[in-house]
Each structure stands twice: as structure tokens, then as C-alpha cells.
Design a protein around this motif. Structure first.
Motif, PDB file in Angstrom:
ATOM      1  N   LYS A  79       0.843  -1.196   0.000  1.00  0.00           N
ATOM      2  CA  LYS A  79       0.000   0.000   0.000  1.00  0.00           C
ATOM      3  C   LYS A  79       0.881   1.249   0.000  1.00  0.00           C
ATOM      4  O   LYS A  79       1.685   1.466   0.905  1.00  0.00           O
ATOM      5  N   PHE A  80       0.668   2.091  -1.007  1.00  0.00           N
ATOM      6  CA  PHE A  80       1.477   3.289  -1.165  1.00  0.00           C
ATOM      7  C   PHE A  80       1.344   4.233   0.027  1.00  0.00           C
ATOM      8  O   PHE A  80       2.344   4.750   0.544  1.00  0.00           O
ATOM      9  N   ASN A  81       0.120   4.425   0.491  1.00  0.00           N
ATOM     10  CA  ASN A  81      -0.082   5.385   1.583  1.00  0.00           C
ATOM     11  C   ASN A  81       0.549   4.904   2.890  1.00  0.00           C
ATOM     12  O   ASN A  81       1.017   5.712   3.696  1.00  0.00           O
ATOM     13  N   SER A  82       0.602   3.583   3.106  1.00  0.00           N
ATOM     14  CA  SER A  82       1.247   3.058   4.315  1.00  0.00           C
ATOM     15  C   SER A  82       2.756   3.274   4.262  1.00  0.00           C
ATOM     16  O   SER A  82       3.382   3.613   5.276  1.00  0.00           O
ATOM     17  N   VAL A  83       3.337   3.084   3.081  1.00  0.00           N
ATOM     18  CA  VAL A  83       4.778   3.313   2.921  1.00  0.00           C
ATOM     19  C   VAL A  83       5.106   4.780   3.153  1.00  0.00           C
ATOM     20  O   VAL A  83       6.076   5.121   3.841  1.00  0.00           O
ATOM     21  N   ILE A  84       4.293   5.678   2.576  1.00  0.00           N
ATOM     22  CA  ILE A  84       4.512   7.115   2.761  1.00  0.00           C
ATOM     23  C   ILE A  84       4.322   7.509   4.224  1.00  0.00           C
ATOM     24  O   ILE A  84       5.084   8.317   4.781  1.00  0.00           O
ATOM     25  N   ARG A  85       3.308   6.923   4.874  1.00  0.00           N
ATOM     26  CA  ARG A  85       3.082   7.222   6.294  1.00  0.00           C
ATOM     27  C   ARG A  85       4.289   6.828   7.134  1.00  0.00           C
ATOM     28  O   ARG A  85       4.782   7.633   7.942  1.00  0.00           O
ATOM     29  N   ASN A  86       4.795   5.619   6.952  1.00  0.00           N
ATOM     30  CA  ASN A  86       5.953   5.159   7.727  1.00  0.00           C
ATOM     31  C   ASN A  86       7.196   5.979   7.404  1.00  0.00           C
ATOM     32  O   ASN A  86       8.000   6.270   8.289  1.00  0.00           O
ATOM     33  N   SER A  87       7.356   6.367   6.137  1.00  0.00           N
ATOM     34  CA  SER A  87       8.490   7.223   5.765  1.00  0.00           C
ATOM     35  C   SER A  87       8.365   8.591   6.415  1.00  0.00           C
ATOM     36  O   SER A  87       9.353   9.175   6.886  1.00  0.00           O
ATOM     37  N   GLY A  88       7.144   9.111   6.454  1.00  0.00           N
ATOM     38  CA  GLY A  88       6.910  10.411   7.093  1.00  0.00           C
ATOM     39  C   GLY A  88       7.199  10.379   8.581  1.00  0.00           C
ATOM     40  O   GLY A  88       7.744  11.343   9.144  1.00  0.00           O
ATOM     41  N   PHE A  89       6.862   9.264   9.229  1.00  0.00           N
ATOM     42  CA  PHE A  89       7.152   9.134  10.654  1.00  0.00           C
ATOM     43  C   PHE A  89       8.659   9.140  10.907  1.00  0.00           C
ATOM     44  O   PHE A  89       9.129   9.667  11.924  1.00  0.00           O
ATOM     45  N   ILE A  90       9.428   8.534   9.977  1.00  0.00           N
ATOM     46  CA  ILE A  90      10.888   8.559  10.112  1.00  0.00           C
ATOM     47  C   ILE A  90      11.405   9.990  10.018  1.00  0.00           C
ATOM     48  O   ILE A  90      12.254  10.414  10.808  1.00  0.00           O
ATOM     49  N   ILE A  91      10.870  10.758   9.057  1.00  0.00           N
ATOM     50  CA  ILE A  91      11.271  12.161   8.906  1.00  0.00           C
ATOM     51  C   ILE A  91      10.946  12.942  10.174  1.00  0.00           C
ATOM     52  O   ILE A  91      11.748  13.756  10.652  1.00  0.00           O
ATOM     53  N   SER A  92       9.780  12.670  10.753  1.00  0.00           N
ATOM     54  CA  SER A  92       9.375  13.338  11.990  1.00  0.00           C
ATOM     55  C   SER A  92      10.353  13.032  13.119  1.00  0.00           C
ATOM     56  O   SER A  92      10.762  13.928  13.878  1.00  0.00           O
ATOM     57  N   THR A  93      10.764  11.763  13.243  1.00  0.00           N
ATOM     58  CA  THR A  93      11.722  11.370  14.276  1.00  0.00           C
ATOM     59  C   THR A  93      13.084  12.020  14.041  1.00  0.00           C
ATOM     60  O   THR A  93      13.755  12.443  14.989  1.00  0.00           O
ATOM     61  N   TYR A 116      -6.446   9.048   2.397  1.00  0.00           N
ATOM     62  CA  TYR A 116      -6.091   8.165   1.281  1.00  0.00           C
ATOM     63  C   TYR A 116      -6.770   6.808   1.452  1.00  0.00           C
ATOM     64  O   TYR A 116      -7.313   6.240   0.492  1.00  0.00           O
ATOM     65  N   ASP A 117      -6.742   6.270   2.683  1.00  0.00           N
ATOM     66  CA  ASP A 117      -7.411   4.996   2.977  1.00  0.00           C
ATOM     67  C   ASP A 117      -8.908   5.096   2.725  1.00  0.00           C
ATOM     68  O   ASP A 117      -9.525   4.193   2.147  1.00  0.00           O
ATOM     69  N   LYS A 118      -9.487   6.210   3.153  1.00  0.00           N
ATOM     70  CA  LYS A 118     -10.919   6.433   2.972  1.00  0.00           C
ATOM     71  C   LYS A 118     -11.279   6.494   1.491  1.00  0.00           C
ATOM     72  O   LYS A 118     -12.285   5.921   1.043  1.00  0.00           O
ATOM     73  N   LEU A 119     -10.437   7.192   0.702  1.00  0.00           N
ATOM     74  CA  LEU A 119     -10.663   7.312  -0.724  1.00  0.00           C
ATOM     75  C   LEU A 119     -10.583   5.955  -1.418  1.00  0.00           C
ATOM     76  O   LEU A 119     -11.406   5.618  -2.288  1.00  0.00           O
ATOM     77  N   GLN A 120      -9.591   5.146  -1.032  1.00  0.00           N
ATOM     78  CA  GLN A 120      -9.453   3.816  -1.604  1.00  0.00           C
ATOM     79  C   GLN A 120     -10.640   2.937  -1.274  1.00  0.00           C
ATOM     80  O   GLN A 120     -11.115   2.145  -2.101  1.00  0.00           O
ATOM     81  N   GLY A 121     -11.166   3.076  -0.037  1.00  0.00           N
ATOM     82  CA  GLY A 121     -12.338   2.311   0.361  1.00  0.00           C
ATOM     83  C   GLY A 121     -13.566   2.684  -0.459  1.00  0.00           C
ATOM     84  O   GLY A 121     -14.345   1.829  -0.874  1.00  0.00           O
ATOM     85  N   GLU A 122     -13.729   3.993  -0.707  1.00  0.00           N
ATOM     86  CA  GLU A 122     -14.875   4.456  -1.502  1.00  0.00           C
ATOM     87  C   GLU A 122     -14.726   4.000  -2.949  1.00  0.00           C
ATOM     88  O   GLU A 122     -15.714   3.672  -3.612  1.00  0.00           O
ATOM     89  N   THR A 123     -13.478   3.973  -3.460  1.00  0.00           N
ATOM     90  CA  THR A 123     -13.230   3.549  -4.840  1.00  0.00           C
ATOM     91  C   THR A 123     -13.572   2.069  -5.016  1.00  0.00           C
ATOM     92  O   THR A 123     -14.190   1.663  -6.008  1.00  0.00           O
TER      93      THR A 123
END
Length: 303
Positions: A245-259, A294-301
Motif C-alpha cells: 500500500k502506497f499510503n502506508s509506505v509514505i506514512r511510515n516514511s513520514g514518521f521517520i522524517i518526523s523522528t 487516502y485509505d478512505k478514498l481507496q475504500g470508496e473507490t
């Protein structure tokens, strides 16, 4: 392989179970109260001249500074909670990082209370300005952490009924459990090493210069967040084996940037330090909010 799984399961039950967490909480509360009283006693003994300390720090000049000590032990428990929640929830694990840096800011406020100068030129005195920055930052951080947890999936807090996990997710949780077990001795050794080094540099080093002593607010936690960055990178790489899942990868990458931003804040002082901490948490909050949309949008799609 079976013995390794049995050993890891046993260690996990002994070190990271709910009962161990509850016992640890009681122990930390007792230690925090005792340390607070001992710190107060030491301050009064120094004030009375019964204990002679050459070149003692601000932590021994004002009774209010004694609050710094129990907060340090509360931070130790927060570190344990961070490891405890690592296998259970990525967002709670990151949220604990934000709680830790917020408590560090609050602890710094208690430490700096003894240095305040109540004058009409409040905004021209550096210590008073930093105190003001930290107060405002604490409010902002507290509010952002609230929003962060509100955006976290309810199932990660146990608000929903137990949900079934796919085999790949079960394997990923197993990887996180192993990392959590490895972090406990790493953080324990790091804490002992950092505290011992600070004691030596502060009281026993021949070349002890006031400006050369490492800031007490940075002890352990500067290295702590470095270790977290490495762990977060390992989790990100491991996640590629279990999700596409693209959004999960981006989320985890963003958390690394935050740290990383939090880690960088330990290398600077003043307003920039406070701003970098706030930006780090704000970035993590924004990443999670976009991930959820993003998750919500994918669910609606799919529907």
C-alpha cells in the motif's frame, strides 16, 4: 527455530506483558516520589551549608527544580511504554515518541524556572524568552498529540472487537516483537552509559568546564532518538515484505522524517529548537491525516 520462538515468547511475556507494564508503573511512581523527596533534601542541605558542592548546577539552587528529577523517571517509563506499544500499534508507538519529547520540554520548563528574571524587560531576557517559547510549545504539542491519537485507527486502541490478522501481518507483528525485545537491553545499556558519562563529566573530570558539560536535557535522549531512527528504518524496510500500500509506505516514511526532526532539535538551542520540535510533531500529524484520507478514498473507490 521452535526453541527460538518459545524463548522469544517467554521473554516477551516477562518483559512486555500487561502485568509487567502495571508493575513497572507502580515501581516508577514510588521511585519518582522518593527521588523527589531526596532531591528536595539535597537542595536544603546545600542551602544550609551542611553539604558542600563545588560549582553545583541550577538543579541544586531552587526547590522547584526538584520536580525535574521525578519527571526524569516518568520519562524512563514513557520509554518503556514506547517499546511496549511497538508490536501493537505503529501510530501509538510514534505517539509515544511525541509524548516523550513533550515531557522533555516540560521537564526543561521546571529546570529553567530557577533562572527566570521577573523584570519589565521580559522579552529581552534570553532565559525568560525560552521559558515563554516552551510554554507555548507545550500547549501546541499537547493539542497535536490529542489530534494524532484521534486520527489513529480505533482498533489499535482496542475500542473495536478483536480483528483477524492476515498471515503476512502476523509475521510483521512477529518482527516488531523481536525488535522490541532487542530495544530493552539496548536502551538499558544506553541509559547507564549516558548517565555515568554525565556524572563523570560533571563532578570528576579534571577538565570540567561549565560550558563543556553536556546539557542535562540531552542526556540519553539524543542517542535514544538516533536508535529510534534506525529502528524506524528497519520497520519501513520490513514493511515492504508485508504490504504494497502506497499510503502506508509514505506514512511510515513520514514518521521517520518526523523522528529525524526531533533528533536534530537536540543539536540546536533557543527558539529554533522549540520550533523544530513543534514542526516535527505537526509533520507527523499531517502525514497521518493524509494517510487516513487516502485509505478512505481507496475504500470508496473499491465500493
Amino acid at each position: 527455530m521452535i526453541k527460538f520462538k518459545q524463548l522469544s515468547a517467554l521473554l516477551f511475556e516477562r518483559l512486555l506483558s500487561e502485568s509487567t507494564k502495571a508493575k513497572g508503573e507502580r515501581i516508577i511512581v514510588i521511585i519518582a516520589i522518593v527521588s523527589f523527596l531526596l532531591h528536595l533534601l539535597l537542595i536544603f542541605l546545600v542551602e544550609l551549608g551542611w553539604v558542600q558542592v563545588t560549582g553545583y548546577s541550577d538543579l541544586l539552587k531552587n526547590p522547584i527544580s526538584a520536580i525535574y528529577t521525578p519527571f526524569s523517571f516518568i520519562l524512563v517509563y514513557e520509554v518503556y511504554l514506547l517499546v511496549y506499544y511497538l508490536p501493537k500499534s505503529t501510530t501509538i508507538y510514534v505517539g509515544k515518541q511525541y509524548e516523550i519529547i513533550t515531557l522533555i520540554v516540560i521537564r526543561r520548563i521546571f529546570k529553567d524556572l530557577s533562572k527566570l528574571e521577573f523584570t519589565e524587560n521580559w522579552f529581552s531576557v534570553q532565559n525568560d524568552l525560552q521559558f515563554t517559547y516552551d510554554l507555548l510549545a507545550t500547549l501546541a504539542l499537547f493539542f497535536m498529540i490529542l489530534l494524532f491519537y484521534r486520527l489513529s485507527p480505533a482498533k489499535e486502541y482496542g475500542k473495536n472487537e478483536p480483528f483477524s490478522m492476515s498471515p503476512r501481518l502476523v509475521s510483521f507483528v512477529g518482527v516488531k516483537k523481536i525488535l522490541a525485545l532487542l530495544l530493552i537491553p539496548v536502551f538499558f545499556i544506553l541509559a547507564i552509559q549516558s548517565f555515568s558519562h554525565w556524572i563523570y563529566e560533571s563532578f570528576f573530570s579534571i577538565s570540567n568546564l561549565v560550558d563543556g558539560i553536556k546539557d542535562v536535557n540531552k542526556i540519553f535522549f539524543d542517542d535514544f532518538f538516533t536508535v529510534l531512527i534506525l529502528v524506524d528504518v528497519l520497520l519501513l524496510l520490513a514493511s515492504f515484505l508485508y504490504t504494497d500500500k502506497f499510503n502506508s509506505v509514505i506514512r511510515n516514511s513520514g514518521f521517520i522524517i518526523s523522528t529525524i526532526l526531533i533528533k536534530l532539535s537536540f543539536g540546536i538551542e533557543g527558539l529554533l529548537n522549540t520550533l523544530l520540535i513543534v514542526v516535527a510533531v505537526l509533520f507527523g500529524l499531517a502525514i497521518l491525516a493524509i494517510h487516513n484520507q487516502y485509505d478512505k478514498l481507496q475504500g470508496e473507490t473499491r465500493a
